[in-house]
Design a protein around this motif. Structure first.
Motif, short mmCIF file in Angstrom:
data_model
loop_
_atom_site.label_atom_id
_atom_site.label_comp_id
_atom_site.label_asym_id
_atom_site.label_seq_id
_atom_site.Cartn_x
_atom_site.Cartn_y
_atom_site.Cartn_z
N GLY A 87 -5.66 2.69 59.11
CA GLY A 87 -4.56 3.29 58.36
C GLY A 87 -3.41 2.32 58.22
O GLY A 87 -3.38 1.27 58.89
N VAL A 88 -2.47 2.66 57.36
CA VAL A 88 -1.30 1.82 57.15
C VAL A 88 -0.04 2.66 57.36
O VAL A 88 -0.06 3.89 57.19
CB VAL A 88 -1.28 1.19 55.75
CG1 VAL A 88 -2.49 0.28 55.56
CG2 VAL A 88 -1.25 2.26 54.66
N ALA A 89 1.05 1.99 57.71
CA ALA A 89 2.31 2.69 57.99
C ALA A 89 3.07 3.01 56.72
O ALA A 89 3.79 4.00 56.65
CB ALA A 89 3.17 1.86 58.92
N GLY A 90 2.93 2.17 55.70
CA GLY A 90 3.63 2.43 54.45
C GLY A 90 5.10 2.04 54.49
O GLY A 90 5.61 1.56 55.50
N PRO A 91 5.80 2.32 53.39
CA PRO A 91 7.21 1.91 53.29
C PRO A 91 8.13 2.76 54.15
O PRO A 91 7.80 3.89 54.51
CB PRO A 91 7.51 2.13 51.80
CG PRO A 91 6.56 3.20 51.37
CD PRO A 91 5.31 2.97 52.16
#
Length: 254
Positions: A87-91
């Motif tokens: 997964g990614v944390a994003g902005p």
């Protein structure tokens, strides 16, 4: 439910939490751990720490062709445990400042990737009449997380995916659950505190203190604690469609 003799596949396997999951599963008796991620270098470094029990495979879980190729590559293994950790944390910024591409990137990794991995690896579990899927969600899917709307929304979506899929495949012998960590100490939270400080004008230390003050225990969660929770979930017969919170008490809105 014993892990002895089983093959587990961990996405995001080259990252700190993926490595912690892999080590804990191996210590609990898993015979083979397939570490999956986008960085071949990170995967090899993780595998070297684990020895012969580990196997690596490069894959972008948000890409259908890449996931299909992964399933073909490890077809010689019966993956009876899938840990969707990638997964990614994003902005970190207000919703009105988030570009559509930034929003889509978060959902591609955090939701689409889980869908594609489940779609690829569920059929053998259903055929065998047993298996486990653990989706790594987040406490952020259950409480407000200001300036992180795509991340929070993606994790809430993952909770809905988990519960619905559990109802679909539970009768076929496959247990689907989610594990929702709170803020886990490590590079990702360091990044978030740094970006929050830049956005709000506070110091990094103040950003961390403000964040951890919202939890009952007043601290971050450690990687090994989350990994231990995963193993504990797998030792709980009858657990299906559930979400286990490991957030140091950060569920209730501040």
């Amino acid at each position: 439910m014993s892990l002895h003799g089983r093959t587990a596949l961990v996405t995001g396997g080259g990252g700190p939490l993926g490595r912690a999951f892999a080590r804990a599963l191996a210590d609990a008796g898993a015979a083979r751990i397939v570490l999956v991620g986008r960085s071949e270098r990170a995967l090899k470094e993780a595998a070297e720490l684990m020895g012969e029990v580990a196997r690596t495979a490069v894959c972008d879980v948000s890409d259908p062709d890449s996931v299909r190729a992964l399933a073909d590559e490890v077809a010689d293994e019966y993956v009876s445990l899938l840990v969707n950790n990638a997964g990614v944390a994003g902005p970190v910024k207000p919703l009105v400042d988030i570009a559509p591409d930034e929003w889509d990137d978060v959902f591609a990794a955090n939701v689409r990737g889980v869908y594609l991995m489940c779609r690829a690896f569920l059929p053998p579990m259903i055929e065998a009449g047993r298996g486990d899927i653990v989706n790594v969600a987040s406490v952020s899917g259950k409480r407000p997380l200001l300036n992180r709307t795509p991340y929070a929304a993606s994790k809430m979506a993952l909770l809905g995916l988990t519960r619905t899929l559990a109802g679909e495949v539970g009768p076929r012998g496959v247990a689907v659950n989610s594990l929702s960590p709170g803020p886990v100490r490590g590079p990702r939270m360091d990044r978030n505190f740094r970006l929050t400080a830049q956005l709000t004008g506070c110091t990094v230390e103040e950003a961390e203190r403000d964040f951890t003050s919202r939890s009952a225990l007043g601290r971050l969660v450690e990687e090994h604690e989350v990994a231990q929770a995963l193993v504990a979930m797998l030792a709980m017969p009858g657990l299906c469609g559930a979400d286990i919170d490991l957030s140091a008490g950060m569920v209730a809105p501040a």
